[in-house]
Structures are given as structure tokens and as C-alpha cells.
Enzyme design. Structure first.
Site, PDB file in Angstrom:
ATOM      1  N   HIS A  55     -38.595  82.124  60.707  1.00  0.00           N
ATOM      2  CA  HIS A  55     -38.951  83.383  61.364  1.00  0.00           C
ATOM      3  C   HIS A  55     -38.055  83.573  62.588  1.00  0.00           C
ATOM      4  O   HIS A  55     -37.275  82.709  62.947  1.00  0.00           O
ATOM      5  CB  HIS A  55     -40.403  83.323  61.853  1.00  0.00           C
ATOM      6  N   SER A  56     -38.215  84.722  63.241  1.00  0.00           N
ATOM      7  CA  SER A  56     -37.637  84.896  64.561  1.00  0.00           C
ATOM      8  C   SER A  56     -38.637  85.759  65.340  1.00  0.00           C
ATOM      9  O   SER A  56     -39.404  86.497  64.708  1.00  0.00           O
ATOM     10  CB  SER A  56     -36.272  85.575  64.486  1.00  0.00           C
ATOM     11  N   TYR A  57     -38.742  85.744  66.599  1.00  0.00           N
ATOM     12  CA  TYR A  57     -37.894  85.126  67.574  1.00  0.00           C
ATOM     13  C   TYR A  57     -38.763  84.288  68.496  1.00  0.00           C
ATOM     14  O   TYR A  57     -39.960  84.216  68.252  1.00  0.00           O
ATOM     15  CB  TYR A  57     -37.155  86.212  68.374  1.00  0.00           C
TER      16      TYR A  57
ATOM     17  N   ASN B 225     -47.758  85.777  56.373  1.00  0.00           N
ATOM     18  CA  ASN B 225     -47.891  84.469  57.026  1.00  0.00           C
ATOM     19  C   ASN B 225     -49.317  84.233  57.517  1.00  0.00           C
ATOM     20  O   ASN B 225     -49.564  83.385  58.371  1.00  0.00           O
ATOM     21  CB  ASN B 225     -46.902  84.342  58.193  1.00  0.00           C
ATOM     22  N   ARG B 226     -50.269  84.997  56.991  1.00  0.00           N
ATOM     23  CA  ARG B 226     -51.697  84.760  57.244  1.00  0.00           C
ATOM     24  C   ARG B 226     -52.455  84.760  55.921  1.00  0.00           C
ATOM     25  O   ARG B 226     -53.657  84.770  55.898  1.00  0.00           O
ATOM     26  CB  ARG B 226     -52.279  85.859  58.148  1.00  0.00           C
TER      27      ARG B 226
ATOM     28  N   GLU C 115     -38.870  79.588  64.717  1.00  0.00           N
ATOM     29  CA  GLU C 115     -38.733  80.902  65.353  1.00  0.00           C
ATOM     30  C   GLU C 115     -37.343  80.892  65.971  1.00  0.00           C
ATOM     31  O   GLU C 115     -37.099  80.165  66.923  1.00  0.00           O
ATOM     32  CB  GLU C 115     -39.793  81.112  66.444  1.00  0.00           C
TER      33      GLU C 115
ATOM     34  N   TYR D  57     -50.340  79.726  69.255  1.00  0.00           N
ATOM     35  CA  TYR D  57     -51.733  80.153  69.377  1.00  0.00           C
ATOM     36  C   TYR D  57     -52.389  79.884  68.033  1.00  0.00           C
ATOM     37  O   TYR D  57     -51.716  79.497  67.079  1.00  0.00           O
ATOM     38  CB  TYR D  57     -51.825  81.649  69.708  1.00  0.00           C
TER      39      TYR D  57
ATOM     40  N   HIS E 186     -41.249  87.834  57.228  1.00  0.00           N
ATOM     41  CA  HIS E 186     -41.537  88.992  58.092  1.00  0.00           C
ATOM     42  C   HIS E 186     -40.283  89.869  58.082  1.00  0.00           C
ATOM     43  O   HIS E 186     -39.266  89.542  58.694  1.00  0.00           O
ATOM     44  CB  HIS E 186     -41.881  88.546  59.509  1.00  0.00           C
ATOM     45  N   SER E 187     -40.388  90.982  57.376  1.00  0.00           N
ATOM     46  CA  SER E 187     -39.190  91.733  56.992  1.00  0.00           C
ATOM     47  C   SER E 187     -38.335  92.222  58.152  1.00  0.00           C
ATOM     48  O   SER E 187     -37.120  92.322  58.041  1.00  0.00           O
ATOM     49  CB  SER E 187     -39.599  92.910  56.116  1.00  0.00           C
ATOM     50  N   ARG E 188     -38.953  92.528  59.284  1.00  0.00           N
ATOM     51  CA  ARG E 188     -38.165  93.127  60.372  1.00  0.00           C
ATOM     52  C   ARG E 188     -37.306  92.110  61.113  1.00  0.00           C
ATOM     53  O   ARG E 188     -36.475  92.482  61.938  1.00  0.00           O
ATOM     54  CB  ARG E 188     -39.095  93.847  61.341  1.00  0.00           C
ATOM     55  N   GLU E 189     -37.519  90.821  60.844  1.00  0.00           N
ATOM     56  CA  GLU E 189     -36.770  89.778  61.555  1.00  0.00           C
ATOM     57  C   GLU E 189     -35.430  89.561  60.847  1.00  0.00           C
ATOM     58  O   GLU E 189     -35.181  88.536  60.220  1.00  0.00           O
ATOM     59  CB  GLU E 189     -37.633  88.510  61.618  1.00  0.00           C
TER      60      GLU E 189
ATOM     61  N   ARG F  99     -43.213  94.734  59.235  1.00  0.00           N
ATOM     62  CA  ARG F  99     -43.247  93.277  59.186  1.00  0.00           C
ATOM     63  C   ARG F  99     -43.986  92.758  57.947  1.00  0.00           C
ATOM     64  O   ARG F  99     -43.699  91.681  57.433  1.00  0.00           O
ATOM     65  CB  ARG F  99     -43.930  92.805  60.469  1.00  0.00           C
TER      66      ARG F  99
END
Lengths: 312, 93
Positions: free
Chosen positions: A199-201, A147-148, A273, A251, A72-75, A130
Site C-alpha cells: 500500500h501507500s503512503y 483490505n477489511r 505503506e 490503529y 487500494h486503487s488510488r495508491e 480506493r
């Protein structure tokens, strides 16, 4: 601008562009030719190389540990932590007995910029990006949530059918080259024993499954190992993590990375995360990079050491 | 380059199963144009969403009307991004 001349002078306490990450990888390989090599496992949609650093002391197709950051690029803290991990591995090999034992028997693969198109886009156009950057035919929204996009409960509830959603699963499983390249690599390698996707967060350490509440057969071992890992992590700065299966702790999430890797027979499949200061979400201030990486490393060592001591 | 002036990140904490169910559907309510940063986990666990300025008031009214408690985690996303950019520039010098 002053470019670092080697990985010792590289600034690990700041965020870096994609080209700086690529340069870092080349420097690390050049400085440690007997330990580190670079493998290009594929190309992103926009044609960027998907680089993986291989840490190996020899042997052939040894049992291996996979770590990826930044799908997820923005993390950004994840890619930044990946850089720190890479340097930590070469620094500690030969000094830290646990890591040395692991590397004398196993290989470590580290993909730092797992979604390079997205990461480049976060630097140039949209810091909040992301997903991948592939256009969706017939729709003005770009990209797929990588990631899906995995073939594990693909398309079930827990992913969106809407290309404009941040959790869009894509037109088909493994439709994204960033995902397919890892799939092909994992299958062709055939001896990966641990797969860790970072990943984060929100401070969690999770194991399969995300698309079903049915516990996996190794749940008891995965759970107790997760507990050990987050206990080690917390020993440094007291950062508290939650842990458990994806569906129970977060979830329902279908088509996720570690569900697929577990179903490929990689028992120790985990997703992190990383830390959340409670103030900025994934926009973590750069001063948090090193503490984040340091504490995460302790958990990574717990997972890697357990794999080494419990061959299967 | 897309900027995020006036975008806020709200932290919402569901108090019961009913509120939890409401939050689970947030992303599907397209008119709010939300970006869910941290998704729904369970009762008492926070959910973080980025809200653009032009839907902020409507969204806050929606939360109030369902008795959903929230706080503002980030007042102005762009202010943080500007700081981040400055930090990167000065580190590169």
C-alpha cells in the site's frame, strides 16, 4: 500515441492506465517465456481479469512468495512500483546472486493490478477511488474496502459498517471477487511462504495482527526481520520507516489481508505503506516512482532472502 | 468525471490522548464528508484528511474549537490532479 514495443522501452517513470499495465504483462511474458507466465486467478466484479505474473525457473508447486500491489486503487505508486519490480526480477535473474538463488528454489507471484475496477475508475471517473466497484444493495454508495474484507476478525472494530465509508468491510468476509480470488489461489497453492501486500503512503512495514493486541507467536522474528528490511530500504535514500504490528503501529484494523494470510500459516506476512514525500500523500509525483520502487525492492529482497534461508 | 476543485488536505497533529480520541471519531462525523487519507496512529503523529470546500470552514472551526492544530498539506487537490494528468499526457506523446 506511441506504444512501447517492448518492456525495455516501457516508461517506468510514469503512471499508466490499466490497459497499458495489461499490455506490459503480456510483453513481459512474451519476452521471457522460460521465466514468466501469466495466470488469471479470477475476474473482478466488472469482469476484468485478475492477472498474476508467475516467475518460476521450474519445479512443481515450489515454495512461493506472493506480492500484490494496488488493492487500494488510488495508491498509484504501488501499481507503478509493481511494474518496476516485474522488470527488475527478469533483469536481475542470473545476475544478482541472491535473487537467482531464490528463483532457483522458489516461485514469485506478483499481482500488479489487484483492484482493476477501482484502478480503471481512478483513471476515468474519480481519482480518489480506493474501494472495489461492486454496488451495495439498498444503498447508493458503491464498493467495499478490500483490505477489511478478509476472514480475520471480520466485522470487529477497525472497519466500518457503513457502505459509504472508505473502510466499509462489506456484507460478508470474502464477498469481493478480488479478495476471494486470492483466497482461493492461496488455499489451492498451499505452499506460499511469504505474503507481501503493498500500500501507500506513510512509510511503514507492518505485520499481524490488526484486530487484536495479542502478539502473534512469531512476533519476535517478524519484528527483527522488519527492522532488517527497513534498514536496507533506508540505505538507498535515507527514507525512514516505522515498523511493528498493525494494531500497535497504526490503529485497530479488522479483516485485513495479512492477518488472514498469517492465520493460514503464512508466517512471513507483511504489509507495506510506501513513501510519503510529506507534500502530496498518495498523489505522489511520477518522478518519485523509481526511487520508491528502488528502495522498496531492497526491503523486498530482505524479506525474500530471509524466507529462502529460513525454510519452514 | 468527478473533480476536486477547492478540496484541501489538512494535516492535523493530536497533542494528547483527548485529541487522539476526538480524531478517531472523525470519519463517523458524516456531515463533514471527510476522506481520511492517513488515519490516527498516536499522539504527535499526523492525520491527513481531505475536506470538500463546502464543509471546509465548518470543519476548521471544529478543529479550532477543540484546540486541534492543523496545517494545509494540499491547498487545491484538483491543481495536483491537473498536473498529474498533464504529465501522463505528455509522457504518452
Amino acid at each position: 500515441l506511441v506504444q512501447p514495443r517492448n518492456t525495455d522501452s516501457f516508461d517506468y517513470a510514469n503512471y499508466h492506465t490499466l490497459s497499458e499495465i495489461y499490455s506490459f504483462q503480456d510483453m513481459l511474458v512474451a519476452e521471457n517465456p522460460n521465466l514468466v507466465s501469466k495466470i488469471v486467478i479470477g475476474q473482478s466484479y466488472e469482469g476484468r481479469p485478475l492477472n498474476v505474473l508467475k516467475f518460476s525457473t521450474g519445479g512443481s508447486n515450489r515454495p512461493a512468495i506472493w506480492i500484490d500491489t494496488g488493492i487500494h486503487s488510488r495508491e498509484w505508486v504501488t501499481q507503478a512500483s509493481g511494474l518496476w519490480f516485474a522488470k527488475k526480477i527478469v533483469t536481475d535473474y542470473g545476475k544478482d546472486s541472491a535473487l537467482t538463488a531464490i528463483l532457483n528454489n522458489m516461485d514469485i507471484f506478483l499481482e500488479i493490478a489487484t483492484n482493476p475496477d477501482g484502478y480503471y475508475f481512478t483513471h476515468t471517473s474519480n481519482r480518489m477511488w480506493r474501494k472495489t466497484r461492486k454496488p451495495n444493495p439498498g444503498n447508493s454508495c458503491y464498493g467495499v474496502d478490500p483490505n477489511r474484507n478478509w476472514d480475520a476478525g471480520f466485522g470487529l472494530p477497525g472497519a466500518s459498517t457503513n457502505p459509504c465509508s472508505e473502510t466499509y468491510h462489506g456484507p460478508s468476509a470474502h464477498s469481493e471477487s478480488e479478495v476471494k480470488s486470492i483466497v482461493d489461489f492461496v488455499k489451492s497453492h498451499g505452499n506460499i511462504k511469504t505474503f507481501i501486500s503493498i500500500h501507500s503512503y506513510s512509510q511503514m512495514l507492518l505485520y499481524p495482527c490488526g484486530y487484536t493486541t495479542t502478539p502473534v507467536k512469531d512476533q519476535a522474528e517478524l519484528h527483527s526481520l522488519a527492522e532488517k528490511a527497513i534498514t536496507d530500504l533506508a540505505s538507498l535514500y535515507g527514507t525512514r520507516y516505522r515498523y511493528g504490528s498493525i494494531i500497535n503501529v497504526i490503529y485497530q484494523a479488522s479483516g485485513s489481508t495479512v492477518d488472514w494470510t498469517y492465520e493460514q500459516g503464512i508466517k512471513y506476512s507483511y504489509t507495506f505503506e510506501l513513501r510519503d514525500t510529506g507534500s502530496y500523500g498518495f498523489l505522489l509525483p511520477a518522478k518519485q516512482i523509481i526511487p520508491t520502487a528502488e528502495e522498496t525492492w531492497l526491503a523486498l529482497m530482505a524479506l525474500m532472502d530471509h524466507t529462502y534461508k529460513n525454510p519452514y | 468525471k468527478e473533480t476536486f476543485e477547492g478540496h484541501q488536505v489538512l494535516r492535523i497533529v493530536p497533542k494528547n490522548e483527548l485529541q487522539l480520541a476526538l480524531l478517531k471519531n472523525l470519519e463517523e462525523i458524516v456531515e463533514f464528508e471527510l476522506d481520511v487519507w492517513m488515519g490516527v496512529t498516536g499522539v504527535s503523529y499526523p492525520v491527513d484528511v481531505r475536506v470538500p470546500p463546502h464543509t471546509l470552514e465548518t470543519f476548521k472551526s471544529y478543529l479550532d474549537s477543540h484546540d486541534l492544530e492543523y496545517s494545509t498539506m494540499i491547498e487545491d487537490v484538483q491543481a495536483i490532479l491537473d498536473m498529474e494528468r498533464e504529465q501522463m499526457k505528455s509522457a504518452a506523446r
